[in-house]
Design an enzyme around this catalytic site. Structure first.
Site, PDB file in Angstrom:
ATOM      1  CE  LYS A  32     -32.009 -12.227  -0.851  1.00  0.00           C
ATOM      2  NZ  LYS A  32     -32.070 -12.773  -2.190  1.00  0.00           N
ATOM      3  NE  ARG A  33     -29.386  -7.243   1.963  1.00  0.00           N
ATOM      4  CZ  ARG A  33     -29.267  -6.082   1.394  1.00  0.00           C
ATOM      5  NH1 ARG A  33     -28.761  -5.071   2.074  1.00  0.00           N
ATOM      6  NH2 ARG A  33     -29.651  -5.890   0.158  1.00  0.00           N
TER       7      ARG A  33
END
Ligand code: GLU
Length: 481
Positions: free
Chosen positions: A250-251
């Protein structure tokens, strides 16, 4: 045998990404296949990474995807509170206990002193400086209000081993583990401490989580052992990769469950596909409902190697789910997406959706499938040329007026796909022309496009009599230029 209890313990740091949802799903499946409980615990002790609204996203995503928990912050349960920030006093109590047991100690070192312990690369290993403080001194300094942390007391030598159900025997030298912080100076626990206390107090029997915790687990085991608690069974999951080099994360802004739903994937297909990311069913059936997944899931099927996220495959699965829907089910889900099409509101929505069903894998493809109906205008007349169908511009010039007459003779009430087809096939045999050639010419004349969803008569049915004839007239005029 003890009742199986698994948990999903996300940190509320944004959208629920695919890796997180897979961890949740496997925990859910394993508890359900064993008639056990599945628990949701919110790990919000890292306030710096907290993102507003993300707890709600976690609740919504789990409900929406069907990965529902038996206990959790918003549904309650006998082992709460289920949000770590509400458990501060519990951690303090257990940290003190661990200090008494020799598994942890108070540390008063200042940030300046810690700074001096850093090597050239900026890495710090704490030197157990405060381990030797006397009880009296510790009490005096605490009473004086000096800030402190509580650190884990990791043995200086020896090996910590355990058996992971996926990765097998895992051993880590204690000399490679540092005396990490368990309680921060603000009194909040770190993940390294809270996960142990909570998993024990919540009666978790099987810890299912990402591979990033595989090598920290020996230090958690030291705490279980110090308290005299039974260690849980560990199941660490392989990473999910975007491609051979890059982890899905998700980063990096990789897609979340919510993004895929917005893109129009059938929800069941997302869950189904996620189940296959790292787990292989015994047989070759890949399309499985949540109940079928519960029946078929097995820990033995979880592989060690990284799983590659293949969106094309997920799309295929989504298409399979669409194929199996009744028209009514399809319509309910597809209508919001049809609204993005230029053709929406102009033609009968059921006809548009019937044209799209069976031709799309995800709902967001619907708009583009039916947009062509409203994109008619001047087009390349070479499109009439098609050797395979034995069609040509010359034939179009000759046929279009005859097609038009035949269509005009159809009463308005009889204007539908099957009547149109009968009339045109009859016309082609009367003229002794291949029906494919006639239908090709007609479709080009009313769409101006090489490829469209639906054949000539299906399209004409949607356009209606007047518009169909107007378009044929227009094409005749183009050909006459
Ligand atoms: N809060 C941790 C995370 O989001 C959970 C790890 C675990 O399942 O123990 O990665």
């Amino acid at each position: 045998m003890k009742k199986v209890r698994t948990r999903f313990a996300p940190s509320p740091t944004g959208y629920l990404h695919i890796g997180g949802l897979r961890t949740a799903l496997y925990g859910f499946l394993y508890s359900k296949m064993n008639g056990g409980d599945f628990i949701l615990r919110i790990e919000d002790t890292d306030t710096a990474r907290y993102v507003d609204g993300s707890v709600q996203i976690i609740y919504d995503t789990m409900r929406d995807s069907g990965i529902m928990y038996d206990e959790g912050p918003d549904v309650g349960g006998d082992f709460g509170p289920y949000t770590q920030s509400e458990r501060k006093s519990i951690y303090t109590e257990y940290a003190k206990k661990l200090v008494e047991l020799g598994g942890a100690y108070y540390c008063f070192c200042t940030p300046e002193r810690i700074e001096t312990l850093k090597d050239d690369a900026g890495n710090m290993r704490y030197d157990k400086h405060c381990l030797k403080l006397s009880k009296d001194e510790i009490e005096r300094r605490i009473a004086n209000g000096e800030p402190y942390v509580i650190r884990q007391n990791v043995p200086e030598s020896g090996v910590g081993s355990y058996h992971d159900l996926v990765y097998g025997e895992i051993s880590v030298d204690y000399k490679d583990i540092e005396d990490g912080i368990l309680i921060k100076s603000d009194g909040m626990p770190t993940y390294n401490f809270a996960n142990v206390i909570d998993d024990h107090l919540m009666g978790i029997t099987h810890v299912i989580r990402g591979i990033e915790y595989l090598s920290s687990t020996p230090k958690y085991n030291l705490m279980y052992d110090a308290y005299g608690w039974e260690r849980p069974v560990y199941i660490h999951l392989p990473p999910i990769m975007k491609d051979a080099q890059h982890k899905l994360s998700k980063r990096n802004g990789d897609a979340s469950y919510e993004d895929f739903v917005k893109k129009g994937y059938v929800k069941e297909s997302i869950v189904n596909y996620i189940a296959l990311l790292g787990w292989s069913p015994k047989g070759n059936q890949e399309k499985m409902s949540l109940n079928e997944l519960i029946e078929n899931f097995s820990l033995e099927g979880i592989g060690k190697s990284p799983a590659i996220f293949d969106e094309t495959k997920m799309k295929w699965l989504s298409g399979e789910y669409i194929k199996e829907m009744t028209y009514e089910q399809f319509k309910e889900l597809a209508l919001p997406f049809l609204k993005n099409s230029k053709s929406y509101g102009i033609y009968d929505e059921d006809k548009l959706l019937s044209l799209a069903k069976g031709r799309v894998q995800i709902f967001s493809e619907i708009a583009e499938k039916v947009d062509f109906l409203e994109e008619f205008g001047e087009f390349d007349l070479e499109l009439f040329e098609n050797q395979k169908q034995k069609a040509s511009k010359e034939l179009a010039v000759e046929l279009l007026p005859k097609i038009k007459d035949a269509l005009r003779a159809i009463p308005d009430a009889d204007w539908d796909n099957s009547n149109l087809f009968t009339v045109l096939v009859d016309l082609s045999s009367k003229l002794e022309i291949k029906k494919q050639a006639l239908l090709w010419i007609m479709r080009i004349a009313i769409t101006g496009k090489q490829a469209t969803a639906g054949g000539a008569t299906e399209v004409a049915d949607i356009l209606g009599k007047q518009k169909t004839i107007e378009r044929i007239d227009y094409s005749i005029s183009l050909l006459a230029k």
